[in-house]
Design a protein around this motif. Structure first.
Motif, PDB file in Angstrom:
ATOM      1  N   MET A 133       0.734  -1.212   0.371  1.00  0.00           N
ATOM      2  CA  MET A 133      -0.041   0.044   0.064  1.00  0.00           C
ATOM      3  C   MET A 133       0.748   1.311  -0.028  1.00  0.00           C
ATOM      4  SD  MET A 133      -2.816  -1.324   2.812  1.00  0.00           S
ATOM      5  CE  MET A 133      -3.850  -2.819   2.617  1.00  0.00           C
ATOM      6  N   ARG A 134       0.721   1.903  -1.194  1.00  0.00           N
ATOM      7  CA  ARG A 134       1.679   3.265  -1.325  1.00  0.00           C
ATOM      8  C   ARG A 134       1.658   4.249  -0.208  1.00  0.00           C
ATOM      9  NH1 ARG A 134       1.458   7.548  -4.766  1.00  0.00           N
ATOM     10  NH2 ARG A 134      -0.608   7.316  -4.978  1.00  0.00           N
ATOM     11  N   ARG A 135       0.520   4.350   0.609  1.00  0.00           N
ATOM     12  CA  ARG A 135       0.540   5.417   1.366  1.00  0.00           C
ATOM     13  C   ARG A 135       0.909   5.021   2.815  1.00  0.00           C
ATOM     14  NH1 ARG A 135      -2.781   9.570  -0.864  1.00  0.00           N
ATOM     15  NH2 ARG A 135      -1.294  10.091  -2.414  1.00  0.00           N
ATOM     16  N   TYR A 136       1.046   3.555   3.186  1.00  0.00           N
ATOM     17  CA  TYR A 136       1.581   3.166   4.289  1.00  0.00           C
ATOM     18  C   TYR A 136       2.840   3.485   4.787  1.00  0.00           C
ATOM     19  CZ  TYR A 136       2.058   0.159   8.525  1.00  0.00           C
ATOM     20  OH  TYR A 136       2.449  -0.454   9.690  1.00  0.00           O
ATOM     21  N   ASP A 137       3.145   4.115   5.684  1.00  0.00           N
ATOM     22  CA  ASP A 137       4.454   4.468   6.175  1.00  0.00           C
ATOM     23  C   ASP A 137       5.403   5.227   5.020  1.00  0.00           C
ATOM     24  OD1 ASP A 137       6.743   4.401   7.936  1.00  0.00           O
ATOM     25  OD2 ASP A 137       7.653   2.868   6.781  1.00  0.00           O
ATOM     26  N   GLU A 138       4.525   6.047   4.422  1.00  0.00           N
ATOM     27  CA  GLU A 138       5.245   6.992   3.337  1.00  0.00           C
ATOM     28  C   GLU A 138       6.318   7.701   3.494  1.00  0.00           C
ATOM     29  OE1 GLU A 138       2.140   9.390   1.842  1.00  0.00           O
ATOM     30  OE2 GLU A 138       2.483   9.374  -0.417  1.00  0.00           O
ATOM     31  N   GLU A 139       6.203   7.923   4.915  1.00  0.00           N
ATOM     32  CA  GLU A 139       7.193   9.107   5.471  1.00  0.00           C
ATOM     33  C   GLU A 139       8.881   8.393   5.535  1.00  0.00           C
ATOM     34  OE1 GLU A 139       4.429   8.133   6.947  1.00  0.00           O
ATOM     35  OE2 GLU A 139       4.870   7.736   8.908  1.00  0.00           O
ATOM     36  N   ALA A 140       8.876   7.137   5.310  1.00  0.00           N
ATOM     37  CA  ALA A 140      10.066   6.494   5.289  1.00  0.00           C
ATOM     38  C   ALA A 140      10.748   6.548   3.992  1.00  0.00           C
ATOM     39  CB  ALA A 140       9.984   4.833   5.753  1.00  0.00           C
ATOM     40  N   GLY A 141       9.740   6.848   2.857  1.00  0.00           N
ATOM     41  CA  GLY A 141      10.540   7.113   1.663  1.00  0.00           C
ATOM     42  C   GLY A 141      10.849   5.858   0.811  1.00  0.00           C
ATOM     43  N   LEU A 142      10.319   4.661   1.182  1.00  0.00           N
ATOM     44  CA  LEU A 142      10.628   3.518   0.360  1.00  0.00           C
ATOM     45  C   LEU A 142       9.435   3.010  -0.358  1.00  0.00           C
ATOM     46  CD1 LEU A 142      12.007   1.682   3.372  1.00  0.00           C
ATOM     47  CD2 LEU A 142      13.175   2.348   1.650  1.00  0.00           C
TER      48      LEU A 142
END
Ligand SMILES: [Zn+2]
Length: 248
Positions: A133-142
Protein backbone atom coordinates in the motif's frame (compact mmCIF):
# COMPACT_ATOMS: atom_id res chain seq x y z
CA UNK A 1 20.07 -2.56 10.13
CA UNK A 2 22.20 -1.95 7.09
CA UNK A 3 20.70 -0.60 3.90
CA UNK A 4 21.66 -2.27 0.68
CA UNK A 5 20.42 -2.77 -2.83
CA UNK A 6 20.33 -6.57 -2.67
CA UNK A 7 17.00 -7.86 -3.90
CA UNK A 8 16.18 -11.24 -2.41
CA UNK A 9 14.29 -14.13 -3.94
CA UNK A 10 13.45 -15.75 -0.62
CA UNK A 11 13.47 -14.46 2.96
CA UNK A 12 13.02 -16.66 6.04
CA UNK A 13 11.43 -14.72 8.91
CA UNK A 14 11.55 -16.36 12.34
CA UNK A 15 11.59 -15.24 15.96
CA UNK A 16 14.89 -16.39 17.47
CA UNK A 17 18.40 -16.64 16.02
CA UNK A 18 18.34 -20.45 15.57
CA UNK A 19 14.71 -20.86 14.39
CA UNK A 20 15.38 -20.46 10.66
CA UNK A 21 18.16 -23.06 10.84
CA UNK A 22 15.99 -25.56 12.71
CA UNK A 23 13.04 -25.06 10.38
CA UNK A 24 13.94 -24.17 6.79
CA UNK A 25 17.74 -24.42 6.46
CA UNK A 26 17.46 -27.29 3.97
CA UNK A 27 15.15 -25.27 1.73
CA UNK A 28 17.41 -22.20 1.95
CA UNK A 29 20.46 -24.29 1.01
CA UNK A 30 18.58 -25.87 -1.87
CA UNK A 31 17.45 -22.48 -3.19
CA UNK A 32 21.02 -21.19 -2.98
CA UNK A 33 22.24 -24.20 -4.96
CA UNK A 34 19.64 -23.31 -7.61
CA UNK A 35 21.12 -19.81 -7.87
CA UNK A 36 18.57 -17.83 -5.86
CA UNK A 37 19.36 -15.01 -3.43
CA UNK A 38 18.37 -15.91 0.11
CA UNK A 39 18.15 -14.12 3.43
CA UNK A 40 17.12 -14.60 7.04
CA UNK A 41 15.41 -12.04 9.23
CA UNK A 42 15.50 -12.83 12.94
CA UNK A 43 12.82 -10.95 14.88
CA UNK A 44 14.84 -10.91 18.14
CA UNK A 45 18.41 -11.36 19.38
CA UNK A 46 17.31 -14.24 21.59
CA UNK A 47 18.28 -12.37 24.73
CA UNK A 48 15.68 -14.22 26.85
CA UNK A 49 17.29 -17.57 26.08
CA UNK A 50 18.28 -19.65 29.10
CA UNK A 51 21.69 -20.30 27.55
CA UNK A 52 24.12 -18.01 25.72
CA UNK A 53 24.44 -14.20 25.60
CA UNK A 54 23.08 -11.85 22.90
CA UNK A 55 26.66 -11.15 21.72
CA UNK A 56 27.57 -14.82 21.60
CA UNK A 57 24.32 -15.64 19.82
CA UNK A 58 24.97 -12.92 17.21
CA UNK A 59 28.35 -14.49 16.54
CA UNK A 60 26.75 -17.94 16.19
CA UNK A 61 24.12 -16.51 13.82
CA UNK A 62 26.88 -15.05 11.62
CA UNK A 63 28.64 -18.41 11.49
CA UNK A 64 25.39 -20.18 10.60
CA UNK A 65 24.71 -17.57 7.88
CA UNK A 66 28.09 -18.40 6.38
CA UNK A 67 27.27 -22.12 6.31
CA UNK A 68 23.86 -21.38 4.72
CA UNK A 69 25.57 -19.03 2.20
CA UNK A 70 22.96 -16.35 2.94
CA UNK A 71 23.10 -13.10 1.01
CA UNK A 72 21.86 -11.21 4.06
CA UNK A 73 21.05 -11.92 7.69
CA UNK A 74 19.04 -9.20 9.40
CA UNK A 75 17.69 -8.64 12.90
CA UNK A 76 14.56 -6.62 13.69
CA UNK A 77 15.58 -6.31 17.38
CA UNK A 78 12.13 -6.89 18.80
CA UNK A 79 12.09 -7.84 22.52
CA UNK A 80 12.58 -11.60 22.95
CA UNK A 81 9.57 -13.17 24.68
CA UNK A 82 7.53 -10.07 23.85
CA UNK A 83 7.13 -10.15 20.08
CA UNK A 84 3.81 -8.47 19.35
CA UNK A 85 1.86 -7.54 16.29
CA UNK A 86 1.84 -3.77 16.75
CA UNK A 87 2.47 -0.61 14.77
CA UNK A 88 6.22 -0.64 15.42
CA UNK A 89 6.81 -4.28 14.50
CA UNK A 90 4.63 -4.02 11.39
CA UNK A 91 6.30 -0.83 10.18
CA UNK A 92 9.82 -2.15 10.79
CA UNK A 93 8.95 -5.31 8.89
CA UNK A 94 7.35 -3.38 6.01
CA UNK A 95 10.63 -1.46 5.65
CA UNK A 96 12.57 -4.74 5.35
CA UNK A 97 10.19 -5.93 2.64
CA UNK A 98 10.51 -2.68 0.73
CA UNK A 99 14.31 -2.68 0.94
CA UNK A 100 14.95 -6.32 0.06
CA UNK A 101 11.84 -7.11 -2.03
CA UNK A 102 11.67 -10.88 -1.38
CA UNK A 103 9.28 -12.73 -3.69
CA UNK A 104 8.69 -15.58 -1.23
CA UNK A 105 8.70 -15.59 2.57
CA UNK A 106 9.07 -18.61 4.83
CA UNK A 107 7.81 -18.16 8.37
CA UNK A 108 6.21 -19.98 11.28
CA UNK A 109 2.55 -21.00 11.57
CA UNK A 110 0.08 -18.53 13.13
CA UNK A 111 -1.00 -21.21 15.67
CA UNK A 112 2.53 -22.08 16.80
CA UNK A 113 2.50 -22.76 20.58
CA UNK A 114 5.38 -20.30 21.18
CA UNK A 115 3.74 -16.84 21.39
CA UNK A 116 6.76 -15.19 19.68
CA UNK A 117 6.46 -17.59 16.73
CA UNK A 118 2.70 -17.06 16.37
CA UNK A 119 3.13 -13.27 16.58
CA UNK A 120 5.90 -13.42 13.97
CA UNK A 121 3.59 -15.21 11.53
CA UNK A 122 0.95 -12.54 12.07
CA UNK A 123 3.43 -9.67 11.63
CA UNK A 124 4.53 -11.31 8.38
CA UNK A 125 0.97 -11.68 7.05
CA UNK A 126 -0.08 -8.13 7.88
CA UNK A 127 3.24 -6.57 6.88
CA UNK A 128 3.21 -8.35 3.52
CA UNK A 129 -0.16 -6.80 2.72
CA UNK A 130 0.69 -3.34 4.05
CA UNK A 131 3.99 -3.19 2.14
CA UNK A 132 1.96 -3.09 -1.08
CA UNK A 133 0.00 0.00 0.00
CA UNK A 134 1.64 3.13 -1.29
CA UNK A 135 0.45 5.42 1.49
CA UNK A 136 1.45 3.13 4.38
CA UNK A 137 4.60 4.47 6.11
CA UNK A 138 5.06 6.88 3.21
CA UNK A 139 7.33 9.07 5.37
CA UNK A 140 10.10 6.44 5.26
CA UNK A 141 10.49 7.17 1.53
CA UNK A 142 10.51 3.51 0.43
CA UNK A 143 8.46 2.42 -2.56
CA UNK A 144 5.58 -0.04 -2.18
CA UNK A 145 6.18 -3.63 -3.34
CA UNK A 146 4.03 -6.48 -4.61
CA UNK A 147 2.65 -8.73 -1.88
CA UNK A 148 5.14 -11.60 -1.50
CA UNK A 149 3.96 -15.22 -1.31
CA UNK A 150 4.02 -16.69 2.20
CA UNK A 151 4.77 -20.33 3.04
CA UNK A 152 4.34 -21.36 6.68
CA UNK A 153 6.61 -24.10 8.01
CA UNK A 154 4.65 -27.12 9.25
CA UNK A 155 5.39 -28.76 12.62
CA UNK A 156 1.99 -29.84 13.93
CA UNK A 157 0.41 -33.11 12.79
CA UNK A 158 -2.85 -31.14 12.65
CA UNK A 159 -1.57 -29.05 9.75
CA UNK A 160 -1.51 -30.87 6.41
CA UNK A 161 1.33 -29.51 4.24
CA UNK A 162 0.59 -27.86 0.89
CA UNK A 163 3.97 -29.06 -0.37
CA UNK A 164 7.18 -30.69 0.84
CA UNK A 165 10.63 -29.64 -0.41
CA UNK A 166 13.06 -32.51 -1.05
CA UNK A 167 16.14 -31.50 0.95
CA UNK A 168 17.87 -34.90 0.85
CA UNK A 169 21.15 -33.40 -0.40
CA UNK A 170 21.32 -30.77 2.35
CA UNK A 171 20.80 -32.64 5.62
CA UNK A 172 24.46 -32.52 6.70
CA UNK A 173 24.83 -28.81 5.93
CA UNK A 174 21.57 -28.04 7.71
CA UNK A 175 22.69 -29.88 10.83
CA UNK A 176 26.03 -28.06 10.66
CA UNK A 177 24.23 -24.68 10.50
CA UNK A 178 22.12 -25.69 13.50
CA UNK A 179 25.17 -26.78 15.48
CA UNK A 180 26.77 -23.38 14.80
CA UNK A 181 24.39 -22.20 17.54
CA UNK A 182 26.61 -24.08 19.97
CA UNK A 183 25.33 -22.33 23.11
CA UNK A 184 21.81 -23.68 22.53
CA UNK A 185 22.30 -27.39 21.95
CA UNK A 186 23.72 -30.43 23.68
CA UNK A 187 27.40 -30.41 24.58
CA UNK A 188 28.77 -32.90 27.08
CA UNK A 189 30.98 -30.18 28.61
CA UNK A 190 28.30 -27.45 28.87
CA UNK A 191 27.75 -26.12 32.39
CA UNK A 192 24.71 -24.02 31.55
CA UNK A 193 21.17 -25.02 32.60
CA UNK A 194 19.41 -27.65 30.51
CA UNK A 195 16.56 -26.61 28.23
CA UNK A 196 14.12 -28.43 26.00
CA UNK A 197 16.38 -27.95 22.99
CA UNK A 198 19.70 -28.63 24.75
CA UNK A 199 18.55 -32.19 25.47
CA UNK A 200 20.73 -34.78 23.77
CA UNK A 201 17.77 -36.10 21.75
CA UNK A 202 16.54 -32.79 20.38
CA UNK A 203 18.77 -32.59 17.30
CA UNK A 204 18.09 -36.25 16.60
CA UNK A 205 14.38 -35.47 16.61
CA UNK A 206 14.91 -32.57 14.20
CA UNK A 207 16.57 -34.98 11.81
CA UNK A 208 13.87 -37.65 12.25
CA UNK A 209 11.22 -35.07 11.48
CA UNK A 210 13.02 -34.22 8.21
CA UNK A 211 13.22 -37.94 7.44
CA UNK A 212 9.50 -38.34 8.13
CA UNK A 213 8.50 -35.50 5.80
CA UNK A 214 10.92 -36.89 3.23
CA UNK A 215 9.19 -40.27 3.46
CA UNK A 216 5.89 -38.63 2.53
CA UNK A 217 7.36 -37.74 -0.88
CA UNK A 218 9.56 -40.83 -1.27
CA UNK A 219 12.69 -38.79 -0.54
CA UNK A 220 15.40 -39.16 2.11
CA UNK A 221 14.54 -35.83 3.77
CA UNK A 222 11.98 -33.06 3.40
CA UNK A 223 10.78 -29.76 4.83
CA UNK A 224 7.01 -29.20 4.87
CA UNK A 225 5.07 -25.99 4.19
CA UNK A 226 1.52 -24.72 4.25
CA UNK A 227 0.37 -22.03 1.83
CA UNK A 228 -2.99 -20.56 2.78
CA UNK A 229 -3.79 -19.35 -0.73
CA UNK A 230 -4.67 -21.63 -3.64
CA UNK A 231 -1.61 -22.57 -5.69
CA UNK A 232 -1.66 -21.48 -9.33
CA UNK A 233 -0.26 -24.38 -11.33
CA UNK A 234 0.97 -23.85 -14.90
CA UNK A 235 1.61 -27.47 -15.84
CA UNK A 236 -0.21 -30.08 -13.71
CA UNK A 237 1.57 -32.89 -15.54
CA UNK A 238 4.97 -31.61 -14.49
CA UNK A 239 3.80 -31.19 -10.92
CA UNK A 240 2.00 -34.50 -10.54
CA UNK A 241 4.55 -36.76 -12.20
CA UNK A 242 7.19 -36.01 -9.60
CA UNK A 243 7.80 -38.81 -7.04
CA UNK A 244 4.96 -39.12 -4.54
CA UNK A 245 4.00 -41.62 -1.87
CA UNK A 246 0.46 -42.99 -2.04
CA UNK A 247 0.75 -43.87 1.64
CA UNK A 248 1.30 -40.24 2.63
ZN1 LIG B 1 12.02 -19.69 18.46
Amino acid sequence: MSTTDIELDALAVFSHPDDAELTVAGTLLKLKSLGYRTGVLDMTRGEMGTRGTPEGRAEEAREAARILKLDVRLNLEQPDGHVWLNEESRTDFVRVLRRYKPKVIFTSHWDDPHPDHAATARIVREGARLASMRRYDEEAGLAAVRVPAIAHAVFSRLVPPSFIVDVSDFVEEKMRAIRAHASQFYRADANEPETRISDKNFLQQIEWRMRYYGSLINAAAGEAFLVREALNVEDPLKLLTRPMNIYS
